[in-house]
Design a protein around this motif. Structure first.
Motif, PDB file in Angstrom:
ATOM      1  N   LYS A 160      34.159  12.114  29.905  1.00 17.42           N
ATOM      2  CA  LYS A 160      33.116  12.187  28.878  1.00 17.42           C
ATOM      3  C   LYS A 160      33.348  13.372  27.944  1.00 17.42           C
ATOM      4  O   LYS A 160      33.056  13.295  26.741  1.00 17.42           O
ATOM      5  N   GLN A 161      33.855  14.458  28.478  1.00 14.88           N
ATOM      6  CA  GLN A 161      34.147  15.643  27.688  1.00 14.88           C
ATOM      7  C   GLN A 161      35.111  15.307  26.553  1.00 14.88           C
ATOM      8  O   GLN A 161      34.905  15.696  25.399  1.00 14.88           O
ATOM      9  N   ARG A 162      36.150  14.566  26.874  1.00 14.40           N
ATOM     10  CA  ARG A 162      37.111  14.146  25.844  1.00 14.40           C
ATOM     11  C   ARG A 162      36.507  13.114  24.901  1.00 14.40           C
ATOM     12  O   ARG A 162      36.795  13.101  23.702  1.00 14.40           O
ATOM     13  N   LYS A 163      35.660  12.255  25.449  1.00 18.01           N
ATOM     14  CA  LYS A 163      35.057  11.194  24.649  1.00 18.01           C
ATOM     15  C   LYS A 163      34.128  11.745  23.568  1.00 18.01           C
ATOM     16  O   LYS A 163      34.138  11.285  22.424  1.00 18.01           O
ATOM     17  N   TYR A 164      33.317  12.742  23.914  1.00 19.63           N
ATOM     18  CA  TYR A 164      32.283  13.228  23.002  1.00 19.63           C
ATOM     19  C   TYR A 164      32.673  14.475  22.209  1.00 19.63           C
ATOM     20  O   TYR A 164      31.894  14.930  21.369  1.00 19.63           O
ATOM     21  N   MET A 165      33.852  15.036  22.479  1.00 16.09           N
ATOM     22  CA  MET A 165      34.268  16.242  21.766  1.00 16.09           C
ATOM     23  C   MET A 165      34.352  15.978  20.252  1.00 16.09           C
ATOM     24  O   MET A 165      34.963  15.007  19.822  1.00 16.09           O
ATOM     25  N   PRO A 166      33.713  16.827  19.431  1.00 17.03           N
ATOM     26  CA  PRO A 166      33.774  16.623  17.979  1.00 17.03           C
ATOM     27  C   PRO A 166      35.203  16.712  17.452  1.00 17.03           C
ATOM     28  O   PRO A 166      36.059  17.386  18.035  1.00 17.03           O
ATOM     29  N   VAL A 167      35.432  16.031  16.352  1.00 15.60           N
ATOM     30  CA  VAL A 167      36.731  16.062  15.673  1.00 15.60           C
ATOM     31  C   VAL A 167      36.556  16.835  14.372  1.00 15.60           C
ATOM     32  O   VAL A 167      35.609  16.591  13.619  1.00 15.60           O
ATOM     33  N   PHE A 168      37.460  17.760  14.094  1.00 14.55           N
ATOM     34  CA  PHE A 168      37.329  18.607  12.912  1.00 14.55           C
ATOM     35  C   PHE A 168      38.710  19.103  12.502  1.00 14.55           C
ATOM     36  O   PHE A 168      39.639  19.157  13.321  1.00 14.55           O
ATOM     37  N   PRO A 169      38.885  19.501  11.251  1.00 15.62           N
ATOM     38  CA  PRO A 169      40.185  20.003  10.791  1.00 15.62           C
ATOM     39  C   PRO A 169      40.383  21.471  11.163  1.00 15.62           C
ATOM     40  O   PRO A 169      39.426  22.189  11.462  1.00 15.62           O
ATOM     41  N   LYS A 221      31.439  27.594  26.933  1.00 19.08           N
ATOM     42  CA  LYS A 221      32.830  27.919  27.249  1.00 19.08           C
ATOM     43  C   LYS A 221      33.450  26.835  28.117  1.00 19.08           C
ATOM     44  O   LYS A 221      34.599  26.439  27.912  1.00 19.08           O
ATOM     45  N   ARG A 222      32.685  26.344  29.080  1.00 24.04           N
ATOM     46  CA  ARG A 222      33.213  25.298  29.955  1.00 24.04           C
ATOM     47  C   ARG A 222      33.443  24.005  29.171  1.00 24.04           C
ATOM     48  O   ARG A 222      34.478  23.357  29.310  1.00 24.04           O
ATOM     49  N   TYR A 223      32.485  23.634  28.340  1.00 21.09           N
ATOM     50  CA  TYR A 223      32.603  22.369  27.638  1.00 21.09           C
ATOM     51  C   TYR A 223      33.748  22.396  26.620  1.00 21.09           C
ATOM     52  O   TYR A 223      34.536  21.448  26.535  1.00 21.09           O
ATOM     53  N   PHE A 224      33.850  23.479  25.854  1.00 15.58           N
ATOM     54  CA  PHE A 224      34.852  23.538  24.793  1.00 15.58           C
ATOM     55  C   PHE A 224      36.193  24.094  25.270  1.00 15.58           C
ATOM     56  O   PHE A 224      37.093  24.331  24.442  1.00 15.58           O
ATOM     57  N   ALA A 225      36.346  24.281  26.576  1.00 20.94           N
ATOM     58  CA  ALA A 225      37.591  24.844  27.109  1.00 20.94           C
ATOM     59  C   ALA A 225      38.800  23.971  26.804  1.00 20.94           C
ATOM     60  O   ALA A 225      39.926  24.472  26.702  1.00 20.94           O
ATOM     61  N   ILE A 226      38.595  22.674  26.634  1.00 19.42           N
ATOM     62  CA  ILE A 226      39.728  21.764  26.424  1.00 19.42           C
ATOM     63  C   ILE A 226      40.229  21.781  24.990  1.00 19.42           C
ATOM     64  O   ILE A 226      41.247  21.159  24.687  1.00 19.42           O
ATOM     65  N   ASN A 227      39.521  22.464  24.094  1.00 17.53           N
ATOM     66  CA  ASN A 227      39.932  22.501  22.687  1.00 17.53           C
ATOM     67  C   ASN A 227      40.243  23.943  22.287  1.00 17.53           C
ATOM     68  O   ASN A 227      39.362  24.797  22.274  1.00 17.53           O
ATOM     69  N   GLU A 228      41.493  24.211  21.955  1.00 16.88           N
ATOM     70  CA  GLU A 228      41.922  25.569  21.619  1.00 16.88           C
ATOM     71  C   GLU A 228      41.466  26.014  20.237  1.00 16.88           C
ATOM     72  O   GLU A 228      41.662  27.172  19.863  1.00 16.88           O
ATOM     73  N   LEU A 229      40.859  25.099  19.465  1.00 15.47           N
ATOM     74  CA  LEU A 229      40.388  25.459  18.126  1.00 15.47           C
ATOM     75  C   LEU A 229      38.864  25.543  18.062  1.00 15.47           C
ATOM     76  O   LEU A 229      38.242  25.131  17.084  1.00 15.47           O
ATOM     77  N   VAL A 230      38.264  26.065  19.126  1.00 13.77           N
ATOM     78  CA  VAL A 230      36.822  26.320  19.147  1.00 13.77           C
ATOM     79  C   VAL A 230      36.605  27.759  19.592  1.00 13.77           C
ATOM     80  O   VAL A 230      37.025  28.144  20.688  1.00 13.77           O
ATOM     81  N   GLY A 285      37.720  24.884  14.322  1.00  9.60           N
ATOM     82  CA  GLY A 285      38.913  24.938  13.482  1.00  9.60           C
ATOM     83  C   GLY A 285      39.655  26.254  13.522  1.00  9.60           C
ATOM     84  O   GLY A 285      40.653  26.417  12.824  1.00  9.60           O
ATOM     85  N   VAL A 286      39.195  27.217  14.344  1.00  8.85           N
ATOM     86  CA  VAL A 286      39.884  28.503  14.466  1.00  8.85           C
ATOM     87  C   VAL A 286      40.307  28.715  15.918  1.00  8.85           C
ATOM     88  O   VAL A 286      39.697  28.177  16.838  1.00  8.85           O
ATOM     89  N   ALA A 287      41.343  29.520  16.103  1.00  7.46           N
ATOM     90  CA  ALA A 287      41.884  29.732  17.440  1.00  7.46           C
ATOM     91  C   ALA A 287      40.856  30.382  18.359  1.00  7.46           C
ATOM     92  O   ALA A 287      40.134  31.294  17.962  1.00  7.46           O
ATOM     93  N   LYS A 288      40.807  29.888  19.585  1.00  5.60           N
ATOM     94  CA  LYS A 288      39.903  30.444  20.590  1.00  5.60           C
ATOM     95  C   LYS A 288      40.285  31.881  20.935  1.00  5.60           C
ATOM     96  O   LYS A 288      39.430  32.747  21.126  1.00  5.60           O
ATOM     97  N   TYR A 289      41.591  32.133  21.028  1.00  4.42           N
ATOM     98  CA  TYR A 289      42.111  33.455  21.359  1.00  4.42           C
ATOM     99  C   TYR A 289      43.129  33.884  20.314  1.00  4.42           C
ATOM    100  O   TYR A 289      43.776  33.042  19.694  1.00  4.42           O
TER     101      TYR A 289
END
Length: 264
Positions: A10-19, A58-67, A95-99
């Motif tokens: 579900k995490q992958r399914k609902y993750m927002p898409v952005f440039p 942090k847990r939810y957006f951990a899979i996206n390096e641009l949050v 759209g910006v690097a997490k780290y």
């Protein structure tokens, strides 16, 4: 159901898409203060709320390096003017690097503004949070959505949100029957949960289908419960296998006795 793997799907399914933003990661710019004399949270109620929702994000957006998720840190939004600065309790930038982590966030350097900002009401800042900050965040900075919440259970409940409409105007979000609000920017639903032991009215994020985003402690409890269920199921299976073996042994013994009786 495998709760952990189910959440990952579900995490992958609902993750927002952005440039990706067109700026560059900026940890610090000389001349822009990154600290003040204020503590991170106004009260223990605020600290409980801030730490909980920060961990859930942090847990939810951990899979996206641009949050990037900021907590009680400065946002500078006008190059050359250090007075154009705010320090929300939580802000989320797409759209910006997490780290690496930043000392402050500079909108012109990173090439974007936060998509969502959360302020948790205190006696000192509540009036500003309800009024002038709405325009500052949504108009001056360009934030898509702004939320305020009262975490202290003994105070009047207040959870409100604003967003910009297609014409650029500011509109207040309409709560549902349970008082919850849906964030179109984050694709998450938010609802308050009363914690009577700690006297905190906790604002919690949920996936669009109602699945809660857990903290690490809650996740550990889920894992322990799943392991306990697995151990119980394994023990039952072993017990059932033993019963079958005993029954087969008894049946074989009975057959042998019958065969012996027939021979005699």
């Amino acid at each position: 159901m495998d709760t952990i793997n189910d959440f990952g799907f579900k995490q992958r399914k609902y993750m927002p898409v952005f440039p990706k933003a067109n700026g560059k990661t900026t940890v610090y710019i000389e001349g822009y203060p990154c600290e003040d004399d204020e503590p991170m949270s106004a009260t223990d109620f605020h600290g409980e709320q801030i730490s909980a929702i920060y961990e859930q994000f942090k847990r939810y957006f951990a899979i996206n390096e641009l949050v990037y998720i900021g907590i009680d840190s400065f946002i500078y939004y006008s190059e050359g003017d250090i007075t154009k600065c705010v320090a929300p309790d939580i802000h989320i930038v797409f759209g910006v690097a997490k780290y690496p982590l930043r000392r402050s966030f500079y909108t012109w350097a990173e090439g974007t503004a936060p998509v969502a900002v959360f302020e948790f009401l205190s006696d000192a800042t509540a009036r500003q949070d309800r009024n002038e900050k709405v325009g500052v965040y949504l108009n001056d900075i360009g934030v898509q959505e702004y939320f305020i919440h009262q975490p202290e259970l003994k105070k009047r409940a207040e959870f409100r949100g604003w967003r910009r409409d297609l014409s650029g105007g500011i509109v207040e979000m309409e709560p549902d029957a349970e008082g919850g609000l849906f964030s179109e920017a984050l694709n998450l639903y938010f609802r308050c949960e009363e914690q009577h032991r700690t006297h905190v009215r906790l604002l919690r994020p949920y996936l669009p289908d109602g699945t809660p985003i857990t903290t690490s402690l809650e996740e550990q409890h889920l894992k322990e419960a799943a392991e306990a269920r697995a151990e119980t199921a394994e023990a039952r299976a072993e017990e059932e296998a033993l019963r079958r073996q005993q029954a087969e042994a008894e049946l074989e013994k009975l057959r042998a006795q019958i065969a012996k009786s027939e021979r005699e």
